[in-house]
Design an enzyme around this catalytic site. Structure first.
Site, PDB file in Angstrom:
ATOM      1  N   GLN A  88       0.849  -1.197   0.000  1.00 15.61           N
ATOM      2  CA  GLN A  88       0.000   0.000   0.000  1.00 15.61           C
ATOM      3  C   GLN A  88       0.881   1.243   0.000  1.00 15.61           C
ATOM      4  O   GLN A  88       0.382   2.358  -0.137  1.00 15.61           O
ATOM      5  CB  GLN A  88      -0.887   0.024   1.241  1.00 15.61           C
ATOM      6  CG  GLN A  88      -1.842  -1.150   1.326  1.00 15.61           C
ATOM      7  CD  GLN A  88      -2.509  -1.216   2.673  1.00 15.61           C
ATOM      8  OE1 GLN A  88      -3.554  -0.607   2.912  1.00 15.61           O
ATOM      9  NE2 GLN A  88      -1.916  -1.951   3.585  1.00 15.61           N
ATOM     10  N   HIS A 106      -1.531   1.639  -4.138  1.00 14.33           N
ATOM     11  CA  HIS A 106      -1.928   3.051  -3.991  1.00 14.33           C
ATOM     12  C   HIS A 106      -1.036   3.999  -4.769  1.00 14.33           C
ATOM     13  O   HIS A 106      -1.013   5.191  -4.497  1.00 14.33           O
ATOM     14  CB  HIS A 106      -1.957   3.434  -2.503  1.00 14.33           C
ATOM     15  CG  HIS A 106      -3.018   2.681  -1.765  1.00 14.33           C
ATOM     16  ND1 HIS A 106      -3.016   2.534  -0.394  1.00 14.33           N
ATOM     17  CD2 HIS A 106      -4.107   2.009  -2.198  1.00 14.33           C
ATOM     18  CE1 HIS A 106      -4.070   1.815  -0.018  1.00 14.33           C
ATOM     19  NE2 HIS A 106      -4.738   1.482  -1.105  1.00 14.33           N
TER      20      HIS A 106
HETATM   21  N1  APR Z   1       6.932  -2.072  12.367  1.00 12.25           N
HETATM   22  C1  APR Z   1       5.795  -2.687  11.938  1.00 12.25           C
HETATM   23  N2  APR Z   1       4.562  -2.117  12.000  1.00 12.25           N
HETATM   24  C2  APR Z   1       4.493  -0.880  12.515  1.00 12.25           C
HETATM   25  C3  APR Z   1       5.623  -0.172  12.991  1.00 12.25           C
HETATM   26  C4  APR Z   1       6.883  -0.823  12.886  1.00 12.25           C
HETATM   27  N3  APR Z   1       8.019  -0.243  13.305  1.00 12.25           N
HETATM   28  N4  APR Z   1       5.213   1.038  13.452  1.00 12.25           N
HETATM   29  C5  APR Z   1       3.866   1.083  13.254  1.00 12.25           C
HETATM   30  N5  APR Z   1       3.436  -0.069  12.724  1.00 12.25           N
HETATM   31  C6  APR Z   1       2.076  -0.464  12.330  1.00 12.25           C
HETATM   32  C7  APR Z   1       0.964   0.135  13.153  1.00 12.25           C
HETATM   33  O1  APR Z   1       0.719  -0.682  14.301  1.00 12.25           O
HETATM   34  C8  APR Z   1      -0.194   0.072  12.162  1.00 12.25           C
HETATM   35  O2  APR Z   1      -0.864  -1.180  12.220  1.00 12.25           O
HETATM   36  O3  APR Z   1       1.881   0.010  11.018  1.00 12.25           O
HETATM   37  C9  APR Z   1       0.486   0.191  10.817  1.00 12.25           C
HETATM   38  C10 APR Z   1       0.298   1.548  10.195  1.00 12.25           C
HETATM   39  O4  APR Z   1      -1.069   1.676   9.873  1.00 12.25           O
HETATM   40  P1  APR Z   1      -1.522   2.956   9.017  1.00 12.25           P
HETATM   41  O5  APR Z   1      -0.835   4.160   9.552  1.00 12.25           O
HETATM   42  O6  APR Z   1      -3.018   2.910   8.937  1.00 12.25           O
HETATM   43  O7  APR Z   1      -0.894   2.687   7.565  1.00 12.25           O
HETATM   44  P2  APR Z   1      -1.489   1.767   6.448  1.00 12.25           P
HETATM   45  O8  APR Z   1      -2.239   0.600   7.022  1.00 12.25           O
HETATM   46  O9  APR Z   1      -0.390   1.458   5.490  1.00 12.25           O
HETATM   47  O10 APR Z   1      -2.546   2.744   5.700  1.00 12.25           O
HETATM   48  C11 APR Z   1      -3.186   2.188   4.560  1.00 12.25           C
HETATM   49  O11 APR Z   1      -4.284   4.294   4.194  1.00 12.25           O
HETATM   50  O12 APR Z   1      -3.900   6.491   4.384  1.00 12.25           O
HETATM   51  C12 APR Z   1      -4.084   5.496   3.466  1.00 12.25           C
HETATM   52  O13 APR Z   1      -3.255   5.301   1.299  1.00 12.25           O
HETATM   53  C13 APR Z   1      -2.859   5.358   2.626  1.00 12.25           C
HETATM   54  O14 APR Z   1      -1.712   3.356   1.959  1.00 12.25           O
HETATM   55  C14 APR Z   1      -2.272   4.024   3.068  1.00 12.25           C
HETATM   56  C15 APR Z   1      -3.475   3.287   3.589  1.00 12.25           C
END
Ligand code: APR
Length: 231
Positions: A88, A106
């Site tokens: 993503q 994305h």
């Molecule tokens: N290692 C692994 N996971 C981690 C770490 C780390 N060091 N730090 C944070 N996380 C996890 C968090 O616990 C959370 O589950 O990464 C995840 C981040 O989630 P989001 O911020 O929601 O990111 P994501 O799931 O990629 O968002 C999906 O939403 O905003 C849109 O298009 C955007 O592609 C993005 C999509």
């Protein structure tokens, strides 16, 4: 003997240890900006220069960031598995770490796209897209990013890759945003699954899933050892 197909579905968490902000963690990107202001097509039409600037800033951060050990370990797994990364993320850190098969659901921040013809996509050599920078058909260039509310054209390909997975790993995504998050339900029940993420999840409805409650770097290292024991 053919290598097993290992599908790795990643989100912002896999790039967190490269210093790139996640979206929903405290201090996440969306806390500083309202999504409606910068990541929708309406935002683009009503405030083109704000949206260009938002992505120019993120692109600079991506250029300055480096792949972390999680990206590198995922690339190393290609020695023993037919690895397909479905991400993503819009950064190019998986590719820079050496992953060969990477599908971006994305979009990709290091590419620009014509606003007159979606098939005109230009790899970027510099950090900025400027107002007035035009494609070969004379229309404004935009970031090659899927904004909220826009189609996710690579989903069909992602479903096909996922249905053929012998092993499925989710890394660093809150599984909040659809259709991407729905990918998990396309994995066969019998396929072994892992979730590498330090966060809290309630995934009891998914069979054969083990939650490695670690950051990506530590969790992928643990997973790689486990996978290589059962080669
Ligand atoms: N290692 C692994 N996971 C981690 C770490 C780390 N060091 N730090 C944070 N996380 C996890 C968090 O616990 C959370 O589950 O990464 C995840 C981040 O989630 P989001 O911020 O929601 O990111 P994501 O799931 O990629 O968002 C999906 O939403 O905003 C849109 O298009 C955007 O592609 C993005 C999509």
């Amino acid at each position: 003997m053919a290598k097993k197909r290992l599908v790795i579905f990643t989100g912002a968490g896999v790039s967190a240890e490269s210093g790139l902000k996640t979206f929903r963690d405290s201090g996440g990107l969306w806390e500083q900006y309202r999504i409606e202001d910068v990541a929708t097509f309406d935002a683009w039409t009503s405030n083109t220069s704000l949206v260009l600037d938002f992505y120019n800033q993120r692109r600079k951060q991506v250029i300055e960031a480096k792949p972390n050990a999680a990206h590198e370990l995922i690339a190393e797994l290609q020695k023993d598995f037919d690895v397909h990364v479905i991400t993503q993320n819009i950064d190019d850190l998986h590719e820079r770490a050496g992953s060969k098969k990477v599908l971006h659901l994305h979009g990709e921040i290091m590419k620009a796209r014509s606003t007159a013809d979606d098939s005109l996509i230009y790899p970027m050599k510099k950090a900025d897209i400027r107002l007035g920078e035009l494609c070969e058909k004379g229309s404004q260039l935009r970031p090659h990013i899927v904004w909220f509310g826009e189609m996710v054209p690579e989903m069909e390909k992602a479903y096909l890759i996922t249905e053929q997975a012998d092993l499925f790993v989710v890394v660093g995504t809150s599984l909040n945003v659809y259709p991407a998050a729905g990918l998990l339900s396309y994995v066969k029940h019998t396929t072994p699954k892992w979730l590498v993420d330090p966060g809290e999840f309630n995934l009891d409805y998914i069979r054969n899933l083990r939650h490695i409650k670690q950051t990506a770097v530590n969790g992928i290292d643990e997973l790689k050892k486990e996978l290589q024991k059962n080669l």
